[in-house]
Design a protein around this motif. Structure first.
Motif, PDB file in Angstrom:
ATOM      1  N   TYR A 105      -7.440  14.989  -4.231  1.00  0.00           N
ATOM      2  CA  TYR A 105      -8.159  13.724  -4.397  1.00  0.00           C
ATOM      3  C   TYR A 105      -7.148  12.575  -4.494  1.00  0.00           C
ATOM      4  N   PRO A 106      -6.896  11.898  -3.391  1.00  0.00           N
ATOM      5  CA  PRO A 106      -5.827  10.893  -3.347  1.00  0.00           C
ATOM      6  C   PRO A 106      -6.166   9.603  -4.078  1.00  0.00           C
ATOM      7  N   VAL A 107      -5.110   8.924  -4.503  1.00  0.00           N
ATOM      8  CA  VAL A 107      -5.223   7.576  -5.051  1.00  0.00           C
ATOM      9  C   VAL A 107      -4.587   6.640  -4.025  1.00  0.00           C
ATOM     10  N   TYR A 108      -5.377   5.740  -3.463  1.00  0.00           N
ATOM     11  CA  TYR A 108      -4.871   4.847  -2.415  1.00  0.00           C
ATOM     12  C   TYR A 108      -4.171   3.639  -3.034  1.00  0.00           C
ATOM     13  N   LEU A 109      -3.020   3.291  -2.452  1.00  0.00           N
ATOM     14  CA  LEU A 109      -2.168   2.225  -2.972  1.00  0.00           C
ATOM     15  C   LEU A 109      -2.172   1.011  -2.040  1.00  0.00           C
ATOM     16  N   LYS A 110      -1.741  -0.107  -2.581  1.00  0.00           N
ATOM     17  CA  LYS A 110      -1.477  -1.338  -1.817  1.00  0.00           C
ATOM     18  C   LYS A 110      -2.660  -1.744  -0.929  1.00  0.00           C
ATOM     19  N   GLY A 111      -2.399  -2.183   0.307  1.00  0.00           N
ATOM     20  CA  GLY A 111      -3.430  -2.809   1.130  1.00  0.00           C
ATOM     21  C   GLY A 111      -4.691  -1.990   1.332  1.00  0.00           C
ATOM     22  N   GLU A 125      -9.712 -10.069   5.900  1.00  0.00           N
ATOM     23  CA  GLU A 125      -8.861 -10.991   5.137  1.00  0.00           C
ATOM     24  C   GLU A 125      -7.422 -10.515   5.006  1.00  0.00           C
ATOM     25  N   ARG A 126      -7.223  -9.220   4.800  1.00  0.00           N
ATOM     26  CA  ARG A 126      -5.891  -8.665   4.494  1.00  0.00           C
ATOM     27  C   ARG A 126      -5.316  -7.929   5.702  1.00  0.00           C
ATOM     28  N   MET A 127      -4.092  -8.255   6.066  1.00  0.00           N
ATOM     29  CA  MET A 127      -3.393  -7.505   7.108  1.00  0.00           C
ATOM     30  C   MET A 127      -2.732  -6.289   6.455  1.00  0.00           C
ATOM     31  N   ILE A 128      -2.959  -5.110   7.039  1.00  0.00           N
ATOM     32  CA  ILE A 128      -2.488  -3.849   6.471  1.00  0.00           C
ATOM     33  C   ILE A 128      -1.546  -3.165   7.450  1.00  0.00           C
ATOM     34  N   GLY A 129      -0.389  -2.752   6.951  1.00  0.00           N
ATOM     35  CA  GLY A 129       0.576  -2.068   7.808  1.00  0.00           C
ATOM     36  C   GLY A 129       0.244  -0.602   7.954  1.00  0.00           C
ATOM     37  N   ASP A 130       0.368   0.135   6.846  1.00  0.00           N
ATOM     38  CA  ASP A 130       0.077   1.563   6.876  1.00  0.00           C
ATOM     39  C   ASP A 130      -0.821   1.912   5.689  1.00  0.00           C
TER      40      ASP A 130
END
Length: 369
Positions: A105-111, A125-130
């Motif tokens: 069960y992952p915890v998603y980080l950042k964008g 609204e948000r540009m996401i890299g990876d």
């Protein structure tokens, strides 16, 4: 406008919600043809906030005042990012379902984490890299192996033992919008004594409408934002910040208090400096922290010099890069005496010709700018 003036102008545009009266100033500047749109678009592109600036102009009724070619550019960028983020949301669902089947069960980080956390008013609204996801130590390699069986691959050379890396080498797959980074640690090991996976898992939040995965608590998102921008990317040393990070800080500051965050940050003076710079950059002086400290004065001075002097920017950036590398060499050399894994990693790198070529190329890129 000078480069520095353009930076602070952009920051105020991003927080128009806080001072709507600034709208009239923007209209007056447009009427006087005082805005270099090419430079503004270039700056917003470098800071990954073009879709955001479009939405701010749209929300405050400024689109009709923009030159036609500027409006078309911003509309297209937002539409493309909106579509990509829709695909990223679908990719997150697929990755989550794949991992859940094996009890992970992952915890998603950042964008990506912010996107599924409902932080933004608009999907584009948000540009996401990876896509960054954190899993427990025991699930780290199994998660990576599952993704590799699903068609993801590293596609590149990496050195040493993957068991001691902060995250598994970046995974990509043809036909999906974003690469994946499977983390066993949320931050570099040097910061783990006060911010680590165990703390995150204790306060992780469920995601509304998306079962089987989690996101960081609002407080931990603010802490992670500071570490990522100022410590991980050396922003405190270089005086460089990105509007994308500052805007995330601004949004999370509406969900939790800065004081509660500062109580858990070990390099407190550096964090205060970051919050002071963020306030000035976004036209919200004193909003995140009431009074400056010596560290904040130095950080803001370095930041402003970066925008006022190209010589300072290039020289200071190069010096910091070299010092950072030397410090890394020394730390790994010392660790190699008592850590077999680190020693193996160092030997693998030093015995690989491609590592030397890649390393020299990184120095070349820094000094040619």
């Amino acid at each position: 406008m000078t480069k520095k003036e353009l930076f602070y102008f952009t920051g105020q545009c991003l927080t128009l919600d806080e001072h709507p009266g600034f709208r009239e100033e923007i209209i007056a500047l447009i009427a006087k043809d005082a805005i270099d749109w090419e430079k503004l678009i270039g700056l917003c592109s470098n800071h990954l906030v073009l879709p955001l600036i479009y939405l701010k102009f749209k929300t405050h009724g400024l689109l009709s005042s923009l030159p036609e070619e500027v409006l078309e550019c911003l509309e297209e960028i937002h539409a493309l990012n909106f579509s990509r983020n829709q695909q990223i949301l679908q990719q997150v669902k697929e990755v989550t379902a794949l991992l859940n089947k094996e009890g992970i069960y992952p915890v998603y980080l950042k964008g990506a984490g912010h996107l599924i956390n409902g932080l933004y008013t608009d999907i584009g609204e948000r540009m996401i890299g990876d896509i960054d996801l954190l899993v427990s130590e025991k699930d780290y390699l199994p998660a990576a192996r599952l993704l590799e069986k699903e068609g993801y691959s590293t596609g590149g050379t990496f050195y040493g033992d993957v068991n001691i890396l902060k995250h598994y080498p970046r995974l990509f797959k043809p036909g999906v919008p974003a690469d994946l980074e499977v983390h066993r640690m949320p931050v570099a090991e040097i910061h783990e004594s006060w911010f680590n996976a165990e703390l995150i898992f204790k306060e992780k939040k469920t995601v509304s409408g998306l079962e089987g995965c989690f996101v960081l608590s609002d407080k931990h998102n603010l802490i992670h934002n500071f570490i990522h921008c100022q410590l991980g990317h050396q922003g405190h040393n270089t005086g460089i910040v990105a509007f994308r990070d500052l805007y995330d800080l601004y949004l999370f500051s509406k969900r939790t208090t800065i004081e509660s965050v500062l109580a858990e940050i070990k390099p407190r003076q550096k964090a205060i400096a970051y919050f002071m710079l963020a306030g000035k950059a976004l036209g919200l002086a004193g909003e995140f922290y009431p009074s400056p400290n010596l560290s904040s004065r130095i950080l803001i001075l370095k930041h402003d010099l970066n925008y006022s002097s190209k010589i300072f920017y290039n020289t200071y950036r190069a010096v910091n890069y070299v010092l950072q590398r030397i410090n890394g060499y020394i730390q790994q050399f010392i660790q190699s005496f008592y850590s077999k894994k680190v020693r193996r990693s160092v030997i693998d790198r030093l015995s690989n010709r491609q590592w030397y070529m890649a390393h020299l190329k990184s120095y070349k890129n820094i000094f040619q700018r």
